[in-house]
Design a protein around this motif. Structure first.
Motif, PDB file in Angstrom:
ATOM      1  N   GLN A  23       9.438  14.620   2.192  1.00 47.61           N
ATOM      2  CA  GLN A  23       9.066  13.941   0.957  1.00 47.61           C
ATOM      3  C   GLN A  23       9.300  12.441   1.045  1.00 47.61           C
ATOM      4  N   ALA A  24      10.233  12.015   1.890  1.00 46.28           N
ATOM      5  CA  ALA A  24      10.396  10.581   2.143  1.00 46.28           C
ATOM      6  C   ALA A  24       9.160  10.034   2.853  1.00 46.28           C
ATOM      7  N   VAL A  25       8.611  10.835   3.764  1.00 43.92           N
ATOM      8  CA  VAL A  25       7.365  10.448   4.436  1.00 43.92           C
ATOM      9  C   VAL A  25       6.226  10.384   3.424  1.00 43.92           C
ATOM     10  N   TYR A  26       6.182  11.358   2.509  1.00 41.90           N
ATOM     11  CA  TYR A  26       5.185  11.331   1.434  1.00 41.90           C
ATOM     12  C   TYR A  26       5.273  10.009   0.667  1.00 41.90           C
ATOM     13  N   THR A  27       6.498   9.579   0.369  1.00 42.17           N
ATOM     14  CA  THR A  27       6.689   8.350  -0.401  1.00 42.17           C
ATOM     15  C   THR A  27       6.136   7.147   0.344  1.00 42.17           C
ATOM     16  N   LEU A  28       6.398   7.069   1.630  1.00 42.48           N
ATOM     17  CA  LEU A  28       5.882   5.955   2.434  1.00 42.48           C
ATOM     18  C   LEU A  28       4.349   5.960   2.447  1.00 42.48           C
ATOM     19  N   ILE A  29       3.769   7.133   2.577  1.00 46.41           N
ATOM     20  CA  ILE A  29       2.309   7.227   2.560  1.00 46.41           C
ATOM     21  C   ILE A  29       1.780   6.862   1.181  1.00 46.41           C
ATOM     22  N   GLY A  30       2.486   7.303   0.122  1.00 50.15           N
ATOM     23  CA  GLY A  30       2.076   6.994  -1.238  1.00 50.15           C
ATOM     24  C   GLY A  30       2.084   5.502  -1.526  1.00 50.15           C
ATOM     25  N   LEU A  31       3.029   4.774  -0.931  1.00 47.77           N
ATOM     26  CA  LEU A  31       3.058   3.319  -1.094  1.00 47.77           C
ATOM     27  C   LEU A  31       1.882   2.667  -0.384  1.00 47.77           C
ATOM     28  N   TRP A  32       1.443   3.274   0.697  1.00 42.93           N
ATOM     29  CA  TRP A  32       0.329   2.730   1.462  1.00 42.93           C
ATOM     30  C   TRP A  32      -1.012   3.012   0.790  1.00 42.93           C
ATOM     31  N   LEU A  33      -1.112   4.150   0.109  1.00 41.91           N
ATOM     32  CA  LEU A  33      -2.365   4.499  -0.548  1.00 41.91           C
ATOM     33  C   LEU A  33      -2.686   3.497  -1.650  1.00 41.91           C
ATOM     34  N   ARG A  34      -3.912   3.143  -1.771  1.00 43.38           N
ATOM     35  CA  ARG A  34      -4.349   2.218  -2.806  1.00 43.38           C
ATOM     36  C   ARG A  34      -5.574   2.786  -3.503  1.00 43.38           C
ATOM     37  N   ARG A  35      -5.650   2.526  -4.801  1.00 43.36           N
ATOM     38  CA  ARG A  35      -6.880   2.878  -5.506  1.00 43.36           C
ATOM     39  C   ARG A  35      -7.927   1.825  -5.157  1.00 43.36           C
ATOM     40  N   ARG A  36      -8.929   2.223  -4.448  1.00 43.95           N
ATOM     41  CA  ARG A  36      -9.922   1.259  -4.013  1.00 43.95           C
ATOM     42  C   ARG A  36     -11.313   1.724  -4.424  1.00 43.95           C
ATOM     43  N   LYS A  37     -12.159   0.750  -4.607  1.00 45.30           N
ATOM     44  CA  LYS A  37     -13.537   1.073  -4.945  1.00 45.30           C
ATOM     45  C   LYS A  37     -14.211   1.684  -3.720  1.00 45.30           C
ATOM     46  N   GLU A  38     -15.020   2.676  -3.964  1.00 48.48           N
ATOM     47  CA  GLU A  38     -15.695   3.328  -2.854  1.00 48.48           C
ATOM     48  C   GLU A  38     -17.081   3.776  -3.286  1.00 48.48           C
ATOM     49  N   ILE A  39     -17.951   3.864  -2.341  1.00 49.94           N
ATOM     50  CA  ILE A  39     -19.301   4.342  -2.631  1.00 49.94           C
ATOM     51  C   ILE A  39     -19.263   5.864  -2.664  1.00 49.94           C
ATOM     52  N   ARG A  40     -19.558   6.403  -3.821  1.00 54.37           N
ATOM     53  CA  ARG A  40     -19.484   7.853  -3.969  1.00 54.37           C
ATOM     54  C   ARG A  40     -20.881   8.409  -4.229  1.00 54.37           C
ATOM     55  N   PRO A  41     -21.237   9.488  -3.555  1.00 58.34           N
ATOM     56  CA  PRO A  41     -22.581  10.049  -3.730  1.00 58.34           C
ATOM     57  C   PRO A  41     -22.765  10.591  -5.150  1.00 58.34           C
ATOM     58  N   ARG A  42     -23.994  10.608  -5.584  1.00 56.68           N
ATOM     59  CA  ARG A  42     -24.311  11.138  -6.903  1.00 56.68           C
ATOM     60  C   ARG A  42     -23.992  12.627  -6.941  1.00 56.68           C
TER      61      ARG A  42
END
Length: 419
Positions: A23-42
């Motif tokens: 879960q400490a590894v999860y936390t490190l990954i969670g800090l790295w994740l960002r909400r970013r704009k992305e092209i999503r198919p219809r």
């Protein structure tokens, strides 16, 4: 004996650290994740039913239905069902006036949300109404206008049998209790479910704001999850059977948290008892599931750690040291003092590290989700420091859940608006 006590304490602490290190590894990954704009198919527009099991919720049911009616999604593709479950107030009448389809249910023996959902799906099956999936909400929720559209976009990928969402709070700033709940659910979204989904692992359903496919409902022949924490039971069952639960962080639901210690005690006592029930029923199956290896095996391990009574292990360690102190009084005086000093050191170490660990956990959550938390800045900061005390109250609750008979009790909700 003295060396044995020290080594045993150190071994237990080390063991807990190792099994939860991921879960400490999860936390490190969670800090790295960002909400970013992305092209999503219809996405293809699916037809859904929003299902709410409500017991004496006349204060809030109208607001929930209004938020579902305000979805930026074709209204003909979203039906709203209210199961008025053992209601003695005007919940059904208010829901009907607001435009929902109301089913009235009464049962003195099969009490609780799990039974109500199972009853609803059985009736819907008889009526032969066709939906692609079912949203499940609590009566006190408010639903973001883009919720259904975002969940539909993720659901249309076809990868998941169920989806959970971003669970925010209507009343973070009400008091330290509501803030404690809020921080925990925000952590669950950012540092658990978002990371699990990014790694291709199974997520966990948490009470409200989730979607279940019609395919899985038919496979399960309804909703056969009747333990006190039917959401965790469902999550454990999916992990064991290899059914995929995904996460949609763009879909937000606002939940009302308890504000009194009495309400909070009753609710978390039920949760703790429910976790013990799920642990007793699914631990062996999850252990076997770990042998699958890969993502499915690790999903089983993750779920096993989620339902494991970690708090009891810590409490047991403290009680064990208490027994050692009592036994030490039969030893020579200088040995008694040494044992007491050793035990006090261990207990203080556990308490200080628990507080600091929860403070770090809460701090990372609040800072990461600062903009999403609808409260004054000073409230976010102050309640961050009370969060570890909120978590510490689980100690007596966990102990009480071991010995007390617990039944489902409704939590009274009020018409709380978002901050």
């Amino acid at each position: 004996m003295l060396r044995f006590v020290r080594h045993l304490n150190e071994s237990i602490i080390l063991f807990l650290g190792i099994i939860y290190a991921y879960q400490a590894v999860y936390t490190l990954i969670g800090l790295w994740l960002r909400r970013r704009k992305e092209i999503r198919p219809r996405a293809r527009l699916h037809k859904y039913a929003a299902v709410v099991s409500a017991r004496n919720e006349e204060n809030v049911i109208g607001d929930l239905i209004a938020s579902l009616k305000a979805q930026r999604y074709p209204s003909e593709l979203l039906d709203i069902y209210i199961v008025a479950d053992n209601c003695t107030d005007r919940t059904a009448e208010i829901a009907e006036a607001a435009g929902a389809i109301v089913y009235r249910r009464s049962s003195r023996t099969e009490v609780g949300k799990g039974y109500a959902l199972d009853w609803f799906f059985a009736r819907l099956c008889r009526e032969r109404r066709d939906y692609d999936g079912y949203f499940v909400f609590d009566a006190d929720n408010l639903v973001d206008p883009n919720f259904v559209a975002e969940m539909n976009r993720t659901f249309d990928s076809g990868k998941y049998d169920a989806l959970t969402s971003y669970r925010n709070s209507k009343n973070f700033g009400s008091c330290w209790i509501s803030a404690g709940y809020s921080i925990w659910f925000l952590r669950e979204a950012r540092f658990l479910n978002a990371v699990r989904c990014a790694l291709g692992l199974n997520c966990a359903i948490s009470g409200t704001g989730f979607l279940v496919s019609d395919r899985l409902i038919r496979e399960n022949r309804g909703w056969p999850f009747h333990l006190l924490t039917e959401d965790i039971q469902f999550s454990a069952d999916c992990a064991v059977r290899g059914r995929r639960i995904g996460y949609c962080g763009r879909a937000m639901v606002y939940d009302e948290q308890p504000i009194t210690l009495r309400q909070s005690w009753d609710q978390r006592l039920r949760w703790s008892k429910g976790f013990y029930q799920v642990d007793g029923r699914y631990s062996w199956a999850l252990l076997r599931g770990i042998l699958y290896g890969g993502r499915r095996g690790f999903s089983c391990y993750d779920m096993l750690m989620t339902i494991a009574p970690a708090m009891l292990l810590n409490v047991g360690l403290v009680l064990f040291n208490g027994v050692i102190v009592a036994a030490a009084f039969s030893l020579p005086h200088f040995l008694t003092r040494w044992v007491i000093r050793e035990v006090v050191h261990t207990v203080v170490f556990l308490l200080v590290n628990f507080y600091l660990g929860m403070l770090l956990c809460g701090g990372l959550t609040v800072l990461s989700e600062w903009k999403a938390i609808e409260a004054k800045p000073v409230q976010k900061i102050v309640y961050l420091f009370t969060f570890p005390f909120f978590m510490l109250t689980y100690v007596p609750i966990s102990l009480a859940a071991l010995v007390r008979r617990v039944e489902w009790k409704p939590i009274r909700h009020n018409a709380v608006k978002k901050a």
